[in-house]
Each structure stands twice: as C-alpha cells, then as structure tokens.
Motif scaffolding. Structure first.
Motif, PDB file in Angstrom:
ATOM      1  N   VAL A  16     114.124 -41.923  85.628  1.00 55.06           N
ATOM      2  CA  VAL A  16     114.301 -40.976  86.838  1.00 55.06           C
ATOM      3  C   VAL A  16     114.087 -39.616  86.146  1.00 55.06           C
ATOM      4  N   GLY A  17     113.119 -38.566  86.701  1.00 54.51           N
ATOM      5  CA  GLY A  17     113.126 -37.393  86.355  1.00 54.51           C
ATOM      6  C   GLY A  17     111.844 -37.334  85.365  1.00 54.51           C
ATOM      7  N   LEU A  18     111.496 -38.483  84.928  1.00 57.06           N
ATOM      8  CA  LEU A  18     109.873 -38.310  84.255  1.00 57.06           C
ATOM      9  C   LEU A  18     108.974 -39.085  84.863  1.00 57.06           C
ATOM     10  N   GLN A  19     107.829 -38.561  84.878  1.00 50.88           N
ATOM     11  CA  GLN A  19     106.462 -38.948  85.618  1.00 50.88           C
ATOM     12  C   GLN A  19     105.814 -40.008  84.654  1.00 50.88           C
ATOM     13  N   THR A  20     106.369 -39.995  83.194  1.00 55.49           N
ATOM     14  CA  THR A  20     105.347 -40.686  82.348  1.00 55.49           C
ATOM     15  C   THR A  20     106.347 -41.026  81.169  1.00 55.49           C
ATOM     16  N   LEU A  21     105.858 -42.151  80.475  1.00 53.66           N
ATOM     17  CA  LEU A  21     106.746 -42.700  79.477  1.00 53.66           C
ATOM     18  C   LEU A  21     106.793 -41.517  78.302  1.00 53.66           C
ATOM     19  N   VAL A  22     107.814 -41.216  77.542  1.00 53.08           N
ATOM     20  CA  VAL A  22     107.724 -40.178  76.639  1.00 53.08           C
ATOM     21  C   VAL A  22     108.434 -40.972  75.311  1.00 53.08           C
ATOM     22  N   ALA A  23     107.615 -40.928  73.968  1.00 51.31           N
ATOM     23  CA  ALA A  23     107.903 -41.244  72.864  1.00 51.31           C
ATOM     24  C   ALA A  23     108.368 -40.188  71.661  1.00 51.31           C
ATOM     25  N   VAL A  24     109.655 -40.437  71.277  1.00 50.90           N
ATOM     26  CA  VAL A  24     110.205 -39.397  70.331  1.00 50.90           C
ATOM     27  C   VAL A  24     109.990 -40.102  68.809  1.00 50.90           C
ATOM     28  N   ILE A  25     109.057 -39.416  68.101  1.00 52.09           N
ATOM     29  CA  ILE A  25     108.576 -40.272  67.028  1.00 52.09           C
ATOM     30  C   ILE A  25     109.243 -39.224  65.796  1.00 52.09           C
ATOM     31  N   SER A  26     109.856 -40.060  65.018  1.00 49.65           N
ATOM     32  CA  SER A  26     110.170 -39.359  63.642  1.00 49.65           C
ATOM     33  C   SER A  26     109.240 -39.977  62.623  1.00 49.65           C
ATOM     34  N   VAL A  27     108.583 -39.107  61.990  1.00 44.55           N
ATOM     35  CA  VAL A  27     107.570 -39.284  61.008  1.00 44.55           C
ATOM     36  C   VAL A  27     108.517 -39.309  59.507  1.00 44.55           C
ATOM     37  N   ARG A  28     107.569 -40.019  58.836  1.00 48.54           N
ATOM     38  CA  ARG A  28     108.142 -40.123  57.413  1.00 48.54           C
ATOM     39  C   ARG A  28     107.434 -38.742  56.785  1.00 48.54           C
ATOM     40  N   GLY A  29     108.178 -38.243  55.917  1.00 55.48           N
ATOM     41  CA  GLY A  29     107.375 -36.954  55.251  1.00 55.48           C
ATOM     42  C   GLY A  29     107.686 -35.639  56.176  1.00 55.48           C
ATOM     43  N   SER A  30     106.643 -34.850  56.028  1.00 53.00           N
ATOM     44  CA  SER A  30     106.584 -33.477  56.894  1.00 53.00           C
ATOM     45  C   SER A  30     105.727 -33.786  58.042  1.00 53.00           C
TER      46      SER A  30
END
Length: 345
Positions: A265-279
């Motif tokens: 609900v509230g999002l028109q698409t799937l969103v991925a929050v991605i924590s990367v290694r390093g900077s």
C-alpha cells in the motif's frame, strides 16, 4: 562428535540451543569452551576449537574482511579459490586453501572441522566463499517452540537449503506453504502469560507447531525456506511477493552487505534498500544496479524491483536496524529510510 573435538560457545546459555550443546559435550565426552562475544575472536584463535555454531552475521563479517582487502589481494583470493575447487583430491584442496586463506584459518584456530549457521538467513555468497575456502559451514533450521528441525551435514548438504529434517516425517507443508513441525517431545507447549486463544494459530495440538515460515521440499527431501507469512507483500496488482526471495538474490552480490525489499500500500513499485560494503562509490553502485537488473530478469514483471535506495549505513543491533536475535527489523528500517522509500501506510 569425536573424543578429540572441542566446541566453542559464546551465546547465552539461557538459549535452549546452547544448553543442548553443553549437554552434548558432557554426554559424548568432548571438550567445551565457554566465552562471551567480546572475547570470541581471541578464543577462536588461541583455543583452537573444532566445532562452532554462530549466527550468519559472524560469517558474513569474515566475508566482509576479504572484500575490504586491496583489490589485487581480493582478486587473488577469488580466482585462487576457484582454481582450488578444481583440484580432484580433497586433501590437496584443503592444503592449498590453508595456504591461500591462511589468515582466516588462523583466525578460526586452525582446527575447525564443523561449523553451523542458523538463527537467520545467510547470504549465498558467504556460503559460496566458505565452500571455496574448504571450510565446512552448514546451514540449519530450528525453532524455540519445537527444537531442531532440519540440518545439512557432511555428505548430505545442498547449498541454499536448510537440510533434511532431523526426524523423518516431522515436517509437513500446509496448503498455503507454511511449514508445520510435529515433534513427540516439542521444546515448549505454549507461551507464558499469553491467552490460550492467542496461541491456537501456533500450537496446533498433538505436538504440531505452525512456524510462520513458508517453505518447500525438493525432490531429494531437502527443505528450503521461502519467507515469512507475515512479511508477504501484496502489490497494487494483487500479486503476492515474498521479499526474502528477492533479497536473497540481491544479497548474492559480494558488493551488497544486506538488502531489504518493501512494497504494498502506498508504493507503485517494489523498493529495495541496499546497504553496500564499503563506501558509496559510483563503481560499486553501478555494479549493484547491473546485478539488480539481472535479478529482475529472472522474475515476472509484477515482482521486479523498480527502485533502489543505496546506503553505506550497516544494519546492526546498535543502531536498532537489527533485532537482538540479529534478524532484520523491517519496521525500523522502513522508518529510517522513509523519505527515500516513499509513501507507505
């Protein structure tokens, strides 16, 4: 276990799993090391255990240390490991790996014979790395409510599965995909100080426990975890998505420390929050974006990630993004990245 084995434990003995391992050491007559998390790596290095049980985060931390090596060292370790895998003799593979990955072998005490991971999903890339290093890491599955459920062991190990049921016939898959565990002697009979009517969805009677996990068996009897029932996302088009499936595919990239997929609900698409290694370097973001594109190509259009949010913030217990049991706290992560994710209810 063998008489010359030595088991290292560092988690609280109030945990049933830890107590059972203590009892196993007494019963089978092998050595036992008790330490605390602050002294864990010193104990591993100096006391030379052969048996060890740890959460995925610990093994993923070791993978992270390799990832942060200078580029030439990292490439040498990766391609050298792939060459080692082609050596036909298991003994020669082990000796070659000990030379190439000597620092990691030394950090683990140099005698490790059997390591177990459970408690939460582990990155596929971590399992692949340990296999390449010829270090015996096996994924397992258990519940506080019913005890050990399934495990991989030497000679019966399928990467990506949690192994075969400890007791044949003790695991069944319900019509909606939920894993049901039946034990003659379950670990617990109910929850303390919780009304009986609030427990019937979990404790089904006759030693049967509804796990809340969705899973499947393959043709060889290995159990695979697909996701949690309560985490299912329903897209605006009415499609049900297990975010853990997409997260597992995204986490397969060595550049990704951890990903979390949101939708509904509230999002028109799937969103991925991605924590990367390093900077957050452009090169790393570009590699991960290409990896996400490859992941999307494996899935129908209705369950593809349409937006990625990159961060170099690591998910830890200290910042509240991991629960005390080292599992993702999706609600806290959603709140933390609310502006980047977009509107959600």
């Amino acid at each position: 276990p063998r008489p010359d084995d030595c088991l290292l434990m560092f988690l609280p003995i109030s945990n049933y799993q830890q107590r059972m391992m203590c009892y196993a050491a007494f019963w089978f007559g092998f050595d036992l090391i008790l330490t605390d998390p602050q002294r864990l790596f010193r104990a591993l290095k100096e006391l030379h255990p052969t048996l060890f049980v740890g959460p995925p985060l610990l093994y993923e931390t070791i993978e992270g240390k390799l990832y942060n090596l200078p580029k030439w060292k990292k490439l040498a370790a990766e391609y050298g490991g792939r060459l080692i895998e082609k050596i036909p003799s298991a003994d020669l593979r082990k000796k070659a790996a000990q030379k190439l990955y000597g620092e990691i072998y030394e950090a683990l005490g140099g005698r490790m014979r059997f390591m177990i991971t459970g408690m939460a999903p582990i990155k596929r890339s971590t399992l692949q790395l340990f296999a390449r290093m010829q270090l015996p890491l096996f994924e397992t599955y258990g519940l506080t409510e019913s005890g050990p459920v399934a495990l991989n062991v030497p000679g019966q190990n399928k990467m990506g599965s949690v192994g075969k049921p400890v007791e044949p016939g003790s695991v069944e898959i319900a019509e909606d995909g939920e894993i049901i565990v039946k034990k003659k002697f379950p670990q617990s009979l109910g929850y303390f100080d919780v009304p009986a009517e609030d427990q019937v969805a979990t404790f089904l009677g006759d030693g049967r426990v509804a796990t809340g996990d969705v899973g499947r068996f393959d043709e060889d009897g290995y159990l695979y975890l697909v996701g949690r029932k309560k985490e299912i996302i329903i897209t605006p088009g009415g499609v049900k998505v297990h975010p853990e499936v997409l997260e597992g595919d995204i986490d397969a990239s060595p550049d990704v420390a951890k990903s979390v997929v949101f939708g509904g609900v509230g999002l028109q698409t799937l969103v991925a929050v991605i924590s990367v290694r390093g900077s957050l370097e452009a090169e790393i973001k570009d590699r991960v974006e290409r990896h996400v594109d490859a992941v999307n190509a494996k899935h129908p259009s209705a369950i593809r990630v349409g937006k990625t949010v990159f961060t170099d913030t690591q998910f830890t217990r200290e910042n509240g993004l991991l629960r005390p049991n080292l599992k993702l706290d999706r609600k806290k992560i959603q709140e933390y990245f609310a502006k980047d994710i977009g509107a959600m209810e």
